[in-house]
Design a protein around this motif. Structure first.
Motif, PDB file in Angstrom:
ATOM      1  N   ARG A  26      30.589  43.333  38.574  1.00  0.00           N
ATOM      2  CA  ARG A  26      32.028  43.099  38.493  1.00  0.00           C
ATOM      3  C   ARG A  26      32.563  43.450  37.112  1.00  0.00           C
ATOM      4  O   ARG A  26      33.617  44.063  36.972  1.00  0.00           O
ATOM      5  CB  ARG A  26      32.362  41.650  38.836  1.00  0.00           C
ATOM      6  N   GLY A  27      31.800  43.074  36.091  1.00  0.00           N
ATOM      7  CA  GLY A  27      32.223  43.381  34.734  1.00  0.00           C
ATOM      8  C   GLY A  27      32.207  44.873  34.456  1.00  0.00           C
ATOM      9  O   GLY A  27      33.117  45.414  33.804  1.00  0.00           O
ATOM     10  N   MET A  68      34.594  42.964  43.656  1.00  0.00           N
ATOM     11  CA  MET A  68      34.982  41.560  43.724  1.00  0.00           C
ATOM     12  C   MET A  68      34.702  40.967  45.094  1.00  0.00           C
ATOM     13  O   MET A  68      34.473  39.765  45.228  1.00  0.00           O
ATOM     14  CB  MET A  68      36.462  41.407  43.362  1.00  0.00           C
ATOM     15  N   ARG A 101      35.159  46.464  36.266  1.00  0.00           N
ATOM     16  CA  ARG A 101      36.413  46.099  35.607  1.00  0.00           C
ATOM     17  C   ARG A 101      36.599  46.918  34.331  1.00  0.00           C
ATOM     18  O   ARG A 101      37.689  47.413  34.046  1.00  0.00           O
ATOM     19  CB  ARG A 101      36.427  44.607  35.283  1.00  0.00           C
ATOM     20  N   THR A 102      35.526  47.081  33.573  1.00  0.00           N
ATOM     21  CA  THR A 102      35.597  47.869  32.348  1.00  0.00           C
ATOM     22  C   THR A 102      35.940  49.322  32.639  1.00  0.00           C
ATOM     23  O   THR A 102      36.752  49.938  31.941  1.00  0.00           O
ATOM     24  CB  THR A 102      34.256  47.802  31.596  1.00  0.00           C
ATOM     25  N   ASP A 110      41.798  42.865  27.584  1.00  0.00           N
ATOM     26  CA  ASP A 110      40.775  42.546  28.578  1.00  0.00           C
ATOM     27  C   ASP A 110      41.205  41.372  29.455  1.00  0.00           C
ATOM     28  O   ASP A 110      41.003  41.387  30.675  1.00  0.00           O
ATOM     29  CB  ASP A 110      39.453  42.198  27.872  1.00  0.00           C
ATOM     30  N   ALA A 111      41.811  40.378  28.845  1.00  0.00           N
ATOM     31  CA  ALA A 111      42.234  39.195  29.593  1.00  0.00           C
ATOM     32  C   ALA A 111      43.315  39.545  30.608  1.00  0.00           C
ATOM     33  O   ALA A 111      43.306  39.057  31.749  1.00  0.00           O
ATOM     34  CB  ALA A 111      42.733  38.115  28.627  1.00  0.00           C
ATOM     35  N   HIS A 135      39.558  49.551  33.466  1.00  0.00           N
ATOM     36  CA  HIS A 135      40.327  49.363  32.231  1.00  0.00           C
ATOM     37  C   HIS A 135      40.350  50.655  31.417  1.00  0.00           C
ATOM     38  O   HIS A 135      41.401  51.069  30.896  1.00  0.00           O
ATOM     39  CB  HIS A 135      39.704  48.226  31.422  1.00  0.00           C
ATOM     40  N   THR A 179      41.811  41.482  33.517  1.00  0.00           N
ATOM     41  CA  THR A 179      41.143  40.546  34.426  1.00  0.00           C
ATOM     42  C   THR A 179      42.157  39.819  35.289  1.00  0.00           C
ATOM     43  O   THR A 179      41.966  39.656  36.507  1.00  0.00           O
ATOM     44  CB  THR A 179      40.313  39.522  33.618  1.00  0.00           C
ATOM     45  N   ASP A 218      42.485  39.893  39.386  1.00  0.00           N
ATOM     46  CA  ASP A 218      42.491  38.627  40.125  1.00  0.00           C
ATOM     47  C   ASP A 218      43.743  38.513  40.999  1.00  0.00           C
ATOM     48  O   ASP A 218      43.684  38.055  42.150  1.00  0.00           O
ATOM     49  CB  ASP A 218      42.429  37.436  39.160  1.00  0.00           C
TER      50      ASP A 218
END
Length: 419
Positions: free
Chosen positions: A52-53, A42, A56-57, A118-119, A60, A122, A126
């Motif tokens: 970034r994706g 980030m 993040r995955t 996922d939301a 997760h 994220t 953040d």
């Protein structure tokens, strides 16, 4: 291109750990590593960058794997150390990730056991980046996301709201669980540190060397207990029997010394150095016969002379560890010398003032020694202890440090009364 966010912990299990415990801790370490990498990406890439994706995955997925076995997952970050549940992972170096999160007010990070969407994942990243990123704003209050809570360690135990879908009844249950958890964290941690300190004494007596790694582990546990108390009265340990005196006294003096050093504005690293020196101030007593340490009557002249050798013996034991433990050796040698250098023992050939930290530890040592039951006498009432210490101001005890110590006690009492 590298970033310090990625310097995250890796678990190294001890031989005594169970296979299931090793798996749990390895999964937590993998999640923290992925979390650090996600936060690093980030800071390196823009919002729409595929890296970034991907990171993040990965974070997760690692979190889902950890929550499949460790639930609920409760993480504590204090001064670069990490605690999972009630266990301080002494052999897990939390690195820069834990240091930054703790400094940014994210001292606790809790997952209720359900894998976030996922939301929500994220939103979590953040939130963490907004607090601990390059231009972040530290968290000062509890933050709730679906199934996740984070914030300063003490505030989570005082939370007045709950994010679970259980309704009003869930709020009270969550508060009770948090309160019980924080109490258990302090109690369990202190008992573990007491047991470890007992082992340190026996190991030092047998081998003639102080196991400094284990000492540092005790300091981490005691520091955690102080943080959990959130500026109320330092959680001094009560004796269950006078046979525990040496071990309990060492831990109490260490907590008092760290509390006093912190109130004086010492840096976090220096607070722990003071705590270590205080914890080991009486380590030379491992060289004394148990018959003297546990004697219920007055010592004979020869026994007292032998007792007075423990500062020198302690300095020898700590001096053998090398320059890195010089402060602990100095405090062990000087903690019974009067602050003005004109009394106590051992006797200086040329009277001088003792080291500042020796004087700081001495104030805490005298307070706990007089306030605690000993094999040869009952504990003094608080008023008598404080009166005696006032009489020694400027002689046996450093005047300014004594005033600072009294102020620490007064503020702690006021906080307790207000709470």
């Amino acid at each position: 291109m590298s970033d310090t966010w990625s310097k995250t912990p890796h678990r190294s299990m001890s031989a005594e750990s169970s296979s299931s415990g090793a798996q749990h801790h390895a999964l937590v370490a993998e999640f923290l590593t992925a979390l650090g990498q996600a936060l690093a990406s980030m800071s390196l890439y823009g919002a729409g960058h595929p890296s970034r994706g991907i990171s993040r995955t990965r974070a997760h997925e690692r979190l889902a794997a950890a929550l499949a076995i460790v639930y609920p997952l409760r993480l504590t970050f204090l001064d670069g150390d990490i605690i999972v549940g009630l266990q301080a992972l002494h052999e897990l170096r939390a690195g820069d990730l834990a240091q930054r999160l703790g400094a940014a007010g994210v001292q606790r990070l809790e997952f209720d056991g359900a894998v976030p969407t996922d939301a929500v994942m994220t939103a979590l990243l953040d939130t963490l980046y907004a607090a601990a990123g390059p231009h972040g704003t530290p968290v000062t209050q509890m933050v709730a996301l679906p199934g996740i809570r984070l914030g300063p360690v003490a505030l989570l135990s005082d939370a007045s709201e709950d994010n679970s879908p259980t309704g009003a009844s869930g709020v009270g249950r969550q508060e009770n669980e948090e309160s019980a958890f924080m109490n258990a964290l302090v109690t369990a941690g202190l008992q573990e540190e007491l047991d470890t300190m007992t082992w340190i004494a026996s190991s030092t007596a047998a081998r003639g060397r102080v196991p400094i790694g284990d000492v540092e582990a005790v300091i981490r546990g005691l520091s955690l207990s102080m943080q959990a108390e959130h500026d109320t009265l330092i959680p001094l340990i009560s004796l269950k029997s006078v046979d525990e005196y040496t071990t309990v006294h060492a831990c109490n003096v260490s907590m008092l010394a760290m509390g006093l050093a912190e109130s004086l504005g010492f840096a976090s690293r220096d607070v722990r150095a003071v705590g270590t020196a205080a914890l080991l101030h009486d380590i030379g007593k491992v060289k004394l016969p148990e018959s003297i340490l546990r004697k219920t009557g007055a010592l004979t002249d020869s026994e007292r002379a032998l007792m007075c050798t423990h500062p020198v013996e302690g300095a020898k034991l700590l001096g053998a560890r090398g320059e890195g433990h010089a402060l602990a050796a100095i405090v062990a040698y000087e903690h019974h010398v009067w602050a003005n250098g004109e009394g106590g023992y051992p006797t200086f050939q040329f009277p001088r003032r003792t080291h500042y930290v020796s004087r700081l530890v001495q104030v805490c040592d005298v307070y706990d020694a007089l306030s605690t039951e000993r094999p040869y006498r009952a504990a003094w009432p608080r008023a008598r202890t404080l009166h005696y210490m006032r009489l020694q101001a400027g002689r046996e005890l450093d005047y300014d440090l004594l005033l600072a110590f009294f102020d620490l006690l007064d503020r702690a009492e006021r906080r307790q009364a207000a709470g």
